[in-house]
Scaffold this motif. Structure first.
Motif, PDB file in Angstrom:
ATOM      1  N   ARG A  22       0.862  -1.188   0.000  1.00  0.00           N
ATOM      2  CA  ARG A  22       0.000   0.000   0.000  1.00  0.00           C
ATOM      3  C   ARG A  22       0.896   1.234   0.000  1.00  0.00           C
ATOM      4  O   ARG A  22       1.838   1.311   0.796  1.00  0.00           O
ATOM      5  CB  ARG A  22      -0.901   0.001   1.227  1.00  0.00           C
ATOM      6  N   VAL A  23       0.576   2.180  -0.870  1.00  0.00           N
ATOM      7  CA  VAL A  23       1.332   3.423  -0.944  1.00  0.00           C
ATOM      8  C   VAL A  23       0.340   4.577  -0.828  1.00  0.00           C
ATOM      9  O   VAL A  23      -0.552   4.722  -1.671  1.00  0.00           O
ATOM     10  CB  VAL A  23       2.124   3.532  -2.275  1.00  0.00           C
ATOM     11  N   ASP A  24       0.491   5.374   0.213  1.00  0.00           N
ATOM     12  CA  ASP A  24      -0.343   6.562   0.397  1.00  0.00           C
ATOM     13  C   ASP A  24       0.194   7.653  -0.522  1.00  0.00           C
ATOM     14  O   ASP A  24       1.379   7.985  -0.472  1.00  0.00           O
ATOM     15  CB  ASP A  24      -0.287   7.003   1.860  1.00  0.00           C
ATOM     16  N   LEU A  25      -0.679   8.210  -1.352  1.00  0.00           N
ATOM     17  CA  LEU A  25      -0.251   9.225  -2.316  1.00  0.00           C
ATOM     18  C   LEU A  25      -0.754  10.625  -1.968  1.00  0.00           C
ATOM     19  O   LEU A  25      -0.460  11.570  -2.688  1.00  0.00           O
ATOM     20  CB  LEU A  25      -0.735   8.835  -3.720  1.00  0.00           C
ATOM     21  N   THR A  26      -1.496  10.756  -0.884  1.00  0.00           N
ATOM     22  CA  THR A  26      -2.111  12.049  -0.574  1.00  0.00           C
ATOM     23  C   THR A  26      -1.100  13.112  -0.157  1.00  0.00           C
ATOM     24  O   THR A  26      -1.328  14.290  -0.386  1.00  0.00           O
ATOM     25  CB  THR A  26      -3.175  11.915   0.534  1.00  0.00           C
ATOM     26  N   THR A  27      -0.015  12.714   0.431  1.00  0.00           N
ATOM     27  CA  THR A  27       0.955  13.699   0.925  1.00  0.00           C
ATOM     28  C   THR A  27       2.166  13.845   0.014  1.00  0.00           C
ATOM     29  O   THR A  27       3.103  14.569   0.353  1.00  0.00           O
ATOM     30  CB  THR A  27       1.437  13.308   2.340  1.00  0.00           C
ATOM     31  N   CYS A  28       2.142  13.189  -1.120  1.00  0.00           N
ATOM     32  CA  CYS A  28       3.295  13.210  -2.026  1.00  0.00           C
ATOM     33  C   CYS A  28       3.245  14.424  -2.954  1.00  0.00           C
ATOM     34  O   CYS A  28       2.220  14.695  -3.579  1.00  0.00           O
ATOM     35  CB  CYS A  28       3.319  11.963  -2.904  1.00  0.00           C
ATOM     36  N   LEU A  62      -2.588   5.876 -14.744  1.00  0.00           N
ATOM     37  CA  LEU A  62      -3.753   5.931 -13.860  1.00  0.00           C
ATOM     38  C   LEU A  62      -3.633   7.052 -12.828  1.00  0.00           C
ATOM     39  O   LEU A  62      -4.608   7.745 -12.530  1.00  0.00           O
ATOM     40  CB  LEU A  62      -3.959   4.581 -13.170  1.00  0.00           C
ATOM     41  N   ILE A  63      -2.445   7.249 -12.300  1.00  0.00           N
ATOM     42  CA  ILE A  63      -2.237   8.328 -11.324  1.00  0.00           C
ATOM     43  C   ILE A  63      -2.364   9.687 -12.013  1.00  0.00           C
ATOM     44  O   ILE A  63      -2.969  10.615 -11.467  1.00  0.00           O
ATOM     45  CB  ILE A  63      -0.890   8.157 -10.611  1.00  0.00           C
ATOM     46  N   ALA A  64      -1.820   9.816 -13.215  1.00  0.00           N
ATOM     47  CA  ALA A  64      -1.957  11.067 -13.966  1.00  0.00           C
ATOM     48  C   ALA A  64      -3.429  11.343 -14.293  1.00  0.00           C
ATOM     49  O   ALA A  64      -3.890  12.484 -14.170  1.00  0.00           O
ATOM     50  CB  ALA A  64      -1.123  11.006 -15.245  1.00  0.00           C
ATOM     51  N   ASN A  65      -4.163  10.312 -14.690  1.00  0.00           N
ATOM     52  CA  ASN A  65      -5.592  10.495 -14.968  1.00  0.00           C
ATOM     53  C   ASN A  65      -6.342  10.928 -13.714  1.00  0.00           C
ATOM     54  O   ASN A  65      -7.223  11.788 -13.772  1.00  0.00           O
ATOM     55  CB  ASN A  65      -6.213   9.206 -15.514  1.00  0.00           C
ATOM     56  N   HIS A  69      -8.487  14.286 -13.686  1.00  0.00           N
ATOM     57  CA  HIS A  69      -9.945  14.172 -13.714  1.00  0.00           C
ATOM     58  C   HIS A  69     -10.596  14.003 -12.343  1.00  0.00           C
ATOM     59  O   HIS A  69     -11.819  14.065 -12.249  1.00  0.00           O
ATOM     60  CB  HIS A  69     -10.358  12.980 -14.586  1.00  0.00           C
ATOM     61  N   ALA A  70      -9.832  13.758 -11.295  1.00  0.00           N
ATOM     62  CA  ALA A  70     -10.456  13.404 -10.016  1.00  0.00           C
ATOM     63  C   ALA A  70      -9.760  14.034  -8.816  1.00  0.00           C
ATOM     64  O   ALA A  70      -9.813  13.496  -7.731  1.00  0.00           O
ATOM     65  CB  ALA A  70     -10.477  11.882  -9.864  1.00  0.00           C
ATOM     66  N   ASP A  71      -9.082  15.126  -8.998  1.00  0.00           N
ATOM     67  CA  ASP A  71      -8.429  15.818  -7.884  1.00  0.00           C
ATOM     68  C   ASP A  71      -7.346  14.976  -7.216  1.00  0.00           C
ATOM     69  O   ASP A  71      -7.099  15.089  -6.026  1.00  0.00           O
ATOM     70  CB  ASP A  71      -9.464  16.275  -6.858  1.00  0.00           C
ATOM     71  N   GLY A  72      -6.723  14.094  -7.982  1.00  0.00           N
ATOM     72  CA  GLY A  72      -5.565  13.353  -7.498  1.00  0.00           C
ATOM     73  C   GLY A  72      -5.843  11.962  -6.981  1.00  0.00           C
ATOM     74  O   GLY A  72      -6.927  11.668  -6.492  1.00  0.00           O
ATOM     75  N   ASP A  91      -9.013   7.077  -6.211  1.00  0.00           N
ATOM     76  CA  ASP A  91      -9.206   8.526  -6.147  1.00  0.00           C
ATOM     77  C   ASP A  91     -10.517   8.800  -5.420  1.00  0.00           C
ATOM     78  O   ASP A  91     -11.230   7.867  -5.070  1.00  0.00           O
ATOM     79  CB  ASP A  91      -9.161   9.166  -7.538  1.00  0.00           C
ATOM     80  N   ARG A  92     -10.824  10.071  -5.196  1.00  0.00           N
ATOM     81  CA  ARG A  92     -12.021  10.423  -4.431  1.00  0.00           C
ATOM     82  C   ARG A  92     -13.248  10.674  -5.308  1.00  0.00           C
ATOM     83  O   ARG A  92     -14.313  10.985  -4.786  1.00  0.00           O
ATOM     84  CB  ARG A  92     -11.744  11.649  -3.577  1.00  0.00           C
ATOM     85  N   ALA A  93     -13.121  10.589  -6.602  1.00  0.00           N
ATOM     86  CA  ALA A  93     -14.257  10.846  -7.483  1.00  0.00           C
ATOM     87  C   ALA A  93     -15.160   9.619  -7.551  1.00  0.00           C
ATOM     88  O   ALA A  93     -14.699   8.521  -7.847  1.00  0.00           O
ATOM     89  CB  ALA A  93     -13.771  11.207  -8.885  1.00  0.00           C
ATOM     90  N   ALA A  94     -16.425   9.818  -7.272  1.00  0.00           N
ATOM     91  CA  ALA A  94     -17.374   8.706  -7.307  1.00  0.00           C
ATOM     92  C   ALA A  94     -17.877   8.447  -8.717  1.00  0.00           C
ATOM     93  O   ALA A  94     -18.373   7.363  -9.013  1.00  0.00           O
ATOM     94  CB  ALA A  94     -18.550   8.996  -6.377  1.00  0.00           C
ATOM     95  N   ASP A  95     -17.761   9.437  -9.621  1.00  0.00           N
ATOM     96  CA  ASP A  95     -18.272   9.291 -10.985  1.00  0.00           C
ATOM     97  C   ASP A  95     -17.412   8.302 -11.756  1.00  0.00           C
ATOM     98  O   ASP A  95     -16.208   8.496 -11.917  1.00  0.00           O
ATOM     99  CB  ASP A  95     -18.281  10.644 -11.694  1.00  0.00           C
ATOM    100  N   ARG A  96     -18.061   7.243 -12.208  1.00  0.00           N
ATOM    101  CA  ARG A  96     -17.332   6.216 -12.947  1.00  0.00           C
ATOM    102  C   ARG A  96     -17.648   6.247 -14.429  1.00  0.00           C
ATOM    103  O   ARG A  96     -17.100   5.479 -15.198  1.00  0.00           O
ATOM    104  CB  ARG A  96     -17.647   4.845 -12.357  1.00  0.00           C
ATOM    105  N   CYS A  97     -18.529   7.140 -14.846  1.00  0.00           N
ATOM    106  CA  CYS A  97     -18.968   7.168 -16.246  1.00  0.00           C
ATOM    107  C   CYS A  97     -17.889   7.663 -17.203  1.00  0.00           C
ATOM    108  O   CYS A  97     -17.861   7.277 -18.355  1.00  0.00           O
ATOM    109  CB  CYS A  97     -20.210   8.032 -16.387  1.00  0.00           C
ATOM    110  N   ASP A  98     -17.025   8.556 -16.722  1.00  0.00           N
ATOM    111  CA  ASP A  98     -16.019   9.155 -17.600  1.00  0.00           C
ATOM    112  C   ASP A  98     -14.804   8.268 -17.822  1.00  0.00           C
ATOM    113  O   ASP A  98     -13.913   8.644 -18.565  1.00  0.00           O
ATOM    114  CB  ASP A  98     -15.549  10.493 -17.023  1.00  0.00           C
TER     115      ASP A  98
END
Length: 149
Positions: A22-28, A62-65, A69-72, A91-98
């Motif tokens: 597991r790698v936490d990416l929020t503080t990077c 995937l991280i760049a996307n 598109h999803a605030d990181g 990511d924190r975006a719940a929208d899966r349609c895009d």
């Protein structure tokens, strides 16, 4: 049958519990760099350099996307089974349609990321998460690419 289910229901797929990273990416400041280093160090003793390059490129996309598109991306998980690798980028975006590959013109500056993911993975899919979603990429390891655990 869903691709992940097909992978996990293969005979012997779960004979040994997977290893997890597991790698936490929020503080990077540079989450793709952190993810690349973590993947390379974890996978180097487990599979071929070519497969590692594929996994690293998919994680980068995937991280760049997620950043675009999803605030990181918030975290990355890697599950290492005997005969496959499963990469999760949350990511924190719940929208899966895009989250669908699209056709890009030769002159387009972007829009190729999910096409790369499709080309380099054996399966990929979306997973609803409590705090958003994950894009999950599955890489099968042919016997000649496996290293002992």
């Amino acid at each position: 049958m869903a691709p992940a289910q097909a992978v996990l229901e293969r005979p012997g797929a779960l004979d040994r519990p997977p290893e997890h990273q597991r790698v936490d990416l929020t503080t990077c400041e540079h989450p793709t760099n952190v993810a690349r280093r973590a993947l390379r160090s974890t996978l180097r003793p487990r599979t071929s350099d070519a497969r590692i390059d594929d996994v690293v490129l998919v994680a980068t996309e995937l991280i760049a996307n997620a950043g675009k598109h999803a605030d990181g991306a918030v975290r990355m998980l890697l599950d290492l089974y005997e005969d496959c690798l499963v990469l999760w980028v949350f990511d924190r975006a719940a929208d899966r349609c895009d989250v669908t590959p699209r056709q890009s013109a030769d002159t387009d500056q972007d829009g190729r990321g999910l096409g790369i993911v499709t080309a380099l993975t054996d399966h990929w899919f979306l997973w609803r998460a409590e705090d958003g979603k994950a894009v999950v990429a599955v890489f099968l390891l042919p016997p000649e690419e496996r290293a002992p655990r």
